[in-house]
Design a protein around this motif. Structure first.
Motif, PDB file in Angstrom:
ATOM      1  N   ALA A 125      -2.548 -12.626   3.473  1.00  0.00           N
ATOM      2  CA  ALA A 125      -1.447 -13.266   4.204  1.00  0.00           C
ATOM      3  C   ALA A 125      -0.950 -14.499   3.465  1.00  0.00           C
ATOM      4  O   ALA A 125       0.254 -14.785   3.440  1.00  0.00           O
ATOM      5  CB  ALA A 125      -1.907 -13.640   5.612  1.00  0.00           C
ATOM      6  N   ILE A 126      -1.866 -15.223   2.837  1.00  0.00           N
ATOM      7  CA  ILE A 126      -1.495 -16.436   2.104  1.00  0.00           C
ATOM      8  C   ILE A 126      -0.736 -16.079   0.825  1.00  0.00           C
ATOM      9  O   ILE A 126       0.258 -16.723   0.488  1.00  0.00           O
ATOM     10  CB  ILE A 126      -2.753 -17.271   1.780  1.00  0.00           C
ATOM     11  N   ARG A 127      -1.186 -15.030   0.131  1.00  0.00           N
ATOM     12  CA  ARG A 127      -0.483 -14.632  -1.096  1.00  0.00           C
ATOM     13  C   ARG A 127       0.927 -14.161  -0.771  1.00  0.00           C
ATOM     14  O   ARG A 127       1.867 -14.449  -1.513  1.00  0.00           O
ATOM     15  CB  ARG A 127      -1.270 -13.538  -1.822  1.00  0.00           C
ATOM     16  N   GLU A 128       1.092 -13.468   0.343  1.00  0.00           N
ATOM     17  CA  GLU A 128       2.428 -13.018   0.751  1.00  0.00           C
ATOM     18  C   GLU A 128       3.316 -14.208   1.074  1.00  0.00           C
ATOM     19  O   GLU A 128       4.491 -14.258   0.671  1.00  0.00           O
ATOM     20  CB  GLU A 128       2.327 -12.084   1.964  1.00  0.00           C
ATOM     21  N   TRP A 129       2.763 -15.179   1.777  1.00  0.00           N
ATOM     22  CA  TRP A 129       3.527 -16.384   2.116  1.00  0.00           C
ATOM     23  C   TRP A 129       3.912 -17.131   0.834  1.00  0.00           C
ATOM     24  O   TRP A 129       5.056 -17.579   0.689  1.00  0.00           O
ATOM     25  CB  TRP A 129       2.699 -17.298   3.040  1.00  0.00           C
ATOM     26  N   ALA A 130       2.967 -17.243  -0.092  1.00  0.00           N
ATOM     27  CA  ALA A 130       3.220 -17.975  -1.346  1.00  0.00           C
ATOM     28  C   ALA A 130       4.360 -17.319  -2.134  1.00  0.00           C
ATOM     29  O   ALA A 130       5.280 -18.004  -2.593  1.00  0.00           O
ATOM     30  CB  ALA A 130       1.945 -18.028  -2.184  1.00  0.00           C
ATOM     31  N   ALA A 165      -1.724  -4.488  -5.475  1.00  0.00           N
ATOM     32  CA  ALA A 165      -3.170  -4.704  -5.596  1.00  0.00           C
ATOM     33  C   ALA A 165      -3.480  -6.192  -5.749  1.00  0.00           C
ATOM     34  O   ALA A 165      -4.446  -6.697  -5.158  1.00  0.00           O
ATOM     35  CB  ALA A 165      -3.719  -3.923  -6.788  1.00  0.00           C
ATOM     36  N   GLU A 166      -2.658  -6.903  -6.504  1.00  0.00           N
ATOM     37  CA  GLU A 166      -2.895  -8.342  -6.692  1.00  0.00           C
ATOM     38  C   GLU A 166      -2.711  -9.131  -5.403  1.00  0.00           C
ATOM     39  O   GLU A 166      -3.407 -10.117  -5.167  1.00  0.00           O
ATOM     40  CB  GLU A 166      -1.964  -8.886  -7.788  1.00  0.00           C
ATOM     41  N   ILE A 167      -1.769  -8.704  -4.563  1.00  0.00           N
ATOM     42  CA  ILE A 167      -1.566  -9.377  -3.277  1.00  0.00           C
ATOM     43  C   ILE A 167      -2.806  -9.212  -2.402  1.00  0.00           C
ATOM     44  O   ILE A 167      -3.259 -10.144  -1.755  1.00  0.00           O
ATOM     45  CB  ILE A 167      -0.316  -8.831  -2.549  1.00  0.00           C
ATOM     46  N   LEU A 168      -3.379  -8.029  -2.430  1.00  0.00           N
ATOM     47  CA  LEU A 168      -4.557  -7.761  -1.605  1.00  0.00           C
ATOM     48  C   LEU A 168      -5.818  -8.423  -2.170  1.00  0.00           C
ATOM     49  O   LEU A 168      -6.578  -9.061  -1.444  1.00  0.00           O
ATOM     50  CB  LEU A 168      -4.772  -6.244  -1.494  1.00  0.00           C
ATOM     51  N   LEU A 169      -6.004  -8.283  -3.469  1.00  0.00           N
ATOM     52  CA  LEU A 169      -7.282  -8.671  -4.078  1.00  0.00           C
ATOM     53  C   LEU A 169      -7.259 -10.064  -4.712  1.00  0.00           C
ATOM     54  O   LEU A 169      -8.311 -10.689  -4.864  1.00  0.00           O
ATOM     55  CB  LEU A 169      -7.671  -7.654  -5.150  1.00  0.00           C
ATOM     56  N   GLY A 170      -6.072 -10.508  -5.083  1.00  0.00           N
ATOM     57  CA  GLY A 170      -5.958 -11.784  -5.782  1.00  0.00           C
ATOM     58  C   GLY A 170      -5.877 -11.557  -7.275  1.00  0.00           C
ATOM     59  O   GLY A 170      -6.781 -10.929  -7.846  1.00  0.00           O
ATOM     60  N   PRO A 171      -4.800 -12.049  -7.921  1.00  0.00           N
ATOM     61  CA  PRO A 171      -4.607 -11.765  -9.349  1.00  0.00           C
ATOM     62  C   PRO A 171      -5.737 -12.283 -10.237  1.00  0.00           C
ATOM     63  O   PRO A 171      -6.196 -11.588 -11.144  1.00  0.00           O
ATOM     64  CB  PRO A 171      -3.277 -12.457  -9.668  1.00  0.00           C
ATOM     65  N   LYS A 172      -6.220 -13.494  -9.953  1.00  0.00           N
ATOM     66  CA  LYS A 172      -7.293 -14.074 -10.782  1.00  0.00           C
ATOM     67  C   LYS A 172      -8.626 -13.409 -10.477  1.00  0.00           C
ATOM     68  O   LYS A 172      -9.408 -13.114 -11.376  1.00  0.00           O
ATOM     69  CB  LYS A 172      -7.425 -15.578 -10.543  1.00  0.00           C
ATOM     70  N   ARG A 187     -17.951  -3.047  -0.134  1.00  0.00           N
ATOM     71  CA  ARG A 187     -18.244  -2.977   1.300  1.00  0.00           C
ATOM     72  C   ARG A 187     -16.994  -2.594   2.079  1.00  0.00           C
ATOM     73  O   ARG A 187     -17.042  -1.805   3.024  1.00  0.00           O
ATOM     74  CB  ARG A 187     -18.744  -4.338   1.803  1.00  0.00           C
ATOM     75  N   GLU A 188     -15.879  -3.179   1.677  1.00  0.00           N
ATOM     76  CA  GLU A 188     -14.606  -2.895   2.357  1.00  0.00           C
ATOM     77  C   GLU A 188     -14.277  -1.404   2.248  1.00  0.00           C
ATOM     78  O   GLU A 188     -13.889  -0.769   3.230  1.00  0.00           O
ATOM     79  CB  GLU A 188     -13.513  -3.757   1.711  1.00  0.00           C
ATOM     80  N   ILE A 189     -14.441  -0.853   1.066  1.00  0.00           N
ATOM     81  CA  ILE A 189     -14.171   0.575   0.860  1.00  0.00           C
ATOM     82  C   ILE A 189     -15.098   1.420   1.746  1.00  0.00           C
ATOM     83  O   ILE A 189     -14.650   2.359   2.401  1.00  0.00           O
ATOM     84  CB  ILE A 189     -14.331   0.966  -0.632  1.00  0.00           C
ATOM     85  N   LEU A 221      -6.128   2.150  -4.097  1.00  0.00           N
ATOM     86  CA  LEU A 221      -5.643   0.901  -4.692  1.00  0.00           C
ATOM     87  C   LEU A 221      -6.807   0.029  -5.171  1.00  0.00           C
ATOM     88  O   LEU A 221      -6.814  -0.483  -6.295  1.00  0.00           O
ATOM     89  CB  LEU A 221      -4.834   0.150  -3.631  1.00  0.00           C
ATOM     90  N   VAL A 222      -7.800  -0.127  -4.307  1.00  0.00           N
ATOM     91  CA  VAL A 222      -8.933  -0.992  -4.630  1.00  0.00           C
ATOM     92  C   VAL A 222      -9.829  -0.338  -5.679  1.00  0.00           C
ATOM     93  O   VAL A 222     -10.297  -1.005  -6.603  1.00  0.00           O
ATOM     94  CB  VAL A 222      -9.717  -1.358  -3.351  1.00  0.00           C
ATOM     95  N   GLN A 223     -10.044   0.959  -5.549  1.00  0.00           N
ATOM     96  CA  GLN A 223     -10.893   1.648  -6.529  1.00  0.00           C
ATOM     97  C   GLN A 223     -10.287   1.567  -7.929  1.00  0.00           C
ATOM     98  O   GLN A 223     -11.002   1.342  -8.908  1.00  0.00           O
ATOM     99  CB  GLN A 223     -11.105   3.106  -6.118  1.00  0.00           C
TER     100      GLN A 223
END
Ligand code: SAM
Length: 225
Positions: A125-130, A165-172, A187-189, A221-223
């Motif tokens: 949610a924060i990455r989307e707002w940013a 994927a970067e929005i969900l997981l974080g680019p860094k 764990r999420e998967i 996406l995550v895999q």
């Protein structure tokens, strides 16, 4: 002594910053920042009376009343004209609540050049707002403390481009792939797969089918990342 989590947040506050810590609870973070000479001044904001009173008490106990102002206010309403806040910290809440705080009083961010945000959940949610508000991710950290996983996001003004994927997981975080990161998303998967199995056994409705497909998409996406 500060928790490992808040210490990480503190490590991203630039020296000489004027900090607003929103949802400060005991005001441990602003007290630490001023004590260490990292922040020159700070505002601690709290919307709930109990935590507000413990913040007032803590600041007094540490003899920091001349450097830290504690205000009872909703989110960034704790920031007043003339505070000249340069950095905002918001820690220990869910991503969507942090976003709602940032959205509610945008004028409070006028003088701010850095946001250090520590969502307990839904950092997405924060990455989307940013992205939508011209803040760019400067740094990201994921850490585990007492069996809980936390993310810290550091934002500076600027444009950025992020993939889904970067929005969900974080680019860094996605490029570093630390053990905590890998564990969190494994764990999420596993959770998503469990939900899918439950759906497969439930009645076949359009909603269930859509949910199943959405989860297949997320898992892929995550895999792939
Ligand atoms: N920031 C501290 C930390 O990370 O350890 C305290 C986190 S505590 C779990 C969350 C705090 O945020 C609570 O004290 C709560 O009262 C406060 N809070 C929640 N919504 C708020 C809002 N809209 N404005 C100010 N404070 C808020």
């Amino acid at each position: 002594k500060l928790s490992k989590r808040l210490e990480k947040v503190a490590s991203f506050v630039p020296t000489g910053a004027v900090v607003a810590d929103i949802g400060s609870d005991h005001a441990y973070l602003p007290c630490y920042l001023v004590h260490k000479g990292i922040a020159s001044r700070a505002v601690a904001g709290e919307v709930v009376k109990g935590p507000y009173e413990s913040a007032v008490k803590q600041v007094r106990t540490e003899g920091l009343t001349d450097k830290i102002t504690v205000r009872m206010a909703d989110g960034l309403a704790a920031v007043e004209e003339g505070d000249e806040i340069t950095a905002v910290t918001i820690a220990g809440m869910g991503g969507p609540l942090i976003v709602s705080i940032l959205e509610k009083h945008p004028q409070a961010l006028k003088t701010v050049t850095r946001l250090i945000l520590q969502p307990n959940i839904h950092a997405k949610a924060i990455r989307e707002w940013a992205l939508a508000n011209r803040w760019a991710i400067q740094d990201e950290v994921i850490l585990e403390e007492d069996g809980k996983v936390y993310e810290v996001l550091v934002l500076q003004r600027g444009e950025m481009k992020l993939t889904e994927a970067e929005i969900l997981l974080g680019p860094k975080l996605m490029s570093t792939k630390s053990p905590v990161f890998v564990q969190k998303w494994s764990r999420e998967i596993a959770n998503w797969e469990r939900v899918q199995q439950a759906i497969a056994q439930a009645e076949s409705t359009p909603e269930n089918q859509a949910k199943h497909e959405e989860l297949t998409h997320l898992i892929k996406l995550v895999q792939e990342a």
